[in-house]
Every structure is written in C-alpha cells, then in structure tokens.
Design a protein around this motif. Structure first.
Motif: not given
Length: 168
Positions: A67, A69, A123, A125
């Motif tokens: 992941e 971000q 943000r 992702v």
C-alpha cells in the motif's frame, strides 16, 4: 529484509521521500509517500537439488500487497507517475536484481485525509502487487552407501550381498 528491498525499489521510482507507514517520529516535509507491506500468501515450495554435503535449498514464492499513500499536493500525479515508472526497462532491471517483480498496480485514488481543525489534506492511495522468492538451505543429510543382504527361501536357499553407492 524484503520490506527494505521493496522500499529501495519504490524510492528509486520517485523523487519524493518514501518512508514506512505507521512509524513513530517526526512527520516529513510534504509531499511524501508512505509504504506498508501487507499480505504475503505463500505460493508453494520448490525443492532444489541435494548437494554433496547433504544440503538442500527450498524456495517459496510470495505475492505481497504493498500500500502506497502520498500525502500533500500533487500526490495523485506522483503515484500515477510512479506506477508508470515501475513498468519501464530500468526499473524492471532494478527489480530483477533485487529478486522482485511488480505484477500489478491498482488505480490511483484521491482520498483526502481530515487533519486537526477540520481541514482536509490531499492524499492519494494506490496498491501494487510485488512478487518475490524466499529461499533457505537445510541440511537434510545424505546417505552415500547402503550395504545389505538378501535371503530368499524356497526349494533352494539363495543368499546374496549387495552394496549401493550414490552418484552424488
């Protein structure tokens, strides 16, 4: 550690600072990218050849979900660019040298985060899939010579001795 190898690969594909997610310490200057290695299910175990010393190598494939971000202005474009760079020949070569293969990259999503005072911060992702192999050697021992005796009983008795030695 595999997480360090993945961090090095992702850092090579971007000009932004990349740090591990969920760490204690001062917050970096915006924009920056956090990285978290999630699940890594096993894909079976392969047995290598047995050495003359009785050591065998075992290898298992893993698929890690990573992941990413990106916090701060331009995060969406930064992750979109990073995703494309990971597919380039230079990055493919770097990944191969690190025993990594990027096999999937999900779409980048804008997911602003609410900070103190009710102010949203940009943000982005994105999840990527990285495949790698874990290896370990194990001393399983080696039987180089077997000696035995065969006795067959019936109308006539036959007794014979044998010795078998491995080619290793």
């Amino acid at each position: 550690m595999i997480e360090d190898e993945i961090l090095a690969l992702i850092s090579q594909a971007t000009q932004l600072q990349v740090i591990f997610a969920n760490q204690n310490g001062p917050r970096p200057k915006l924009p920056y990218i956090t990285l978290r290695v999630g699940t890594t299910p096993r894909q079976g175990l392969l047995e290598g050849d047995l050495s003359e010393d009785g050591v065998q190598t075992y290898a298992g494939h893993r698929d890690a979900t990573v992941e990413l971000q990106c916090f701060g202005d331009g995060g969406f474009d930064a992750l979109d660019d990073l995703s494309q760079r990971l597919k380039g020949p230079g990055m493919l070569s770097s990944a191969l040298a690190a025993n990594l293969a990027v096999y999937a990259a999900d779409a980048v999503q804008n997911v602003p985060v609410l900070r103190d005072g009710g102010k949203y911060e940009p943000r982005a992702v994105m999840d990527i899939g990285i495949r790698y192999t874990k290896e370990h050697d194990e001393n399983v021992g080696l039987i180089s010579t077997v000696k035995g005796e065969i006795a067959l009983q019936g109308q006539t008795e036959l007794v014979d001795r044998f010795e078998a030695t491995s080619a290793i």
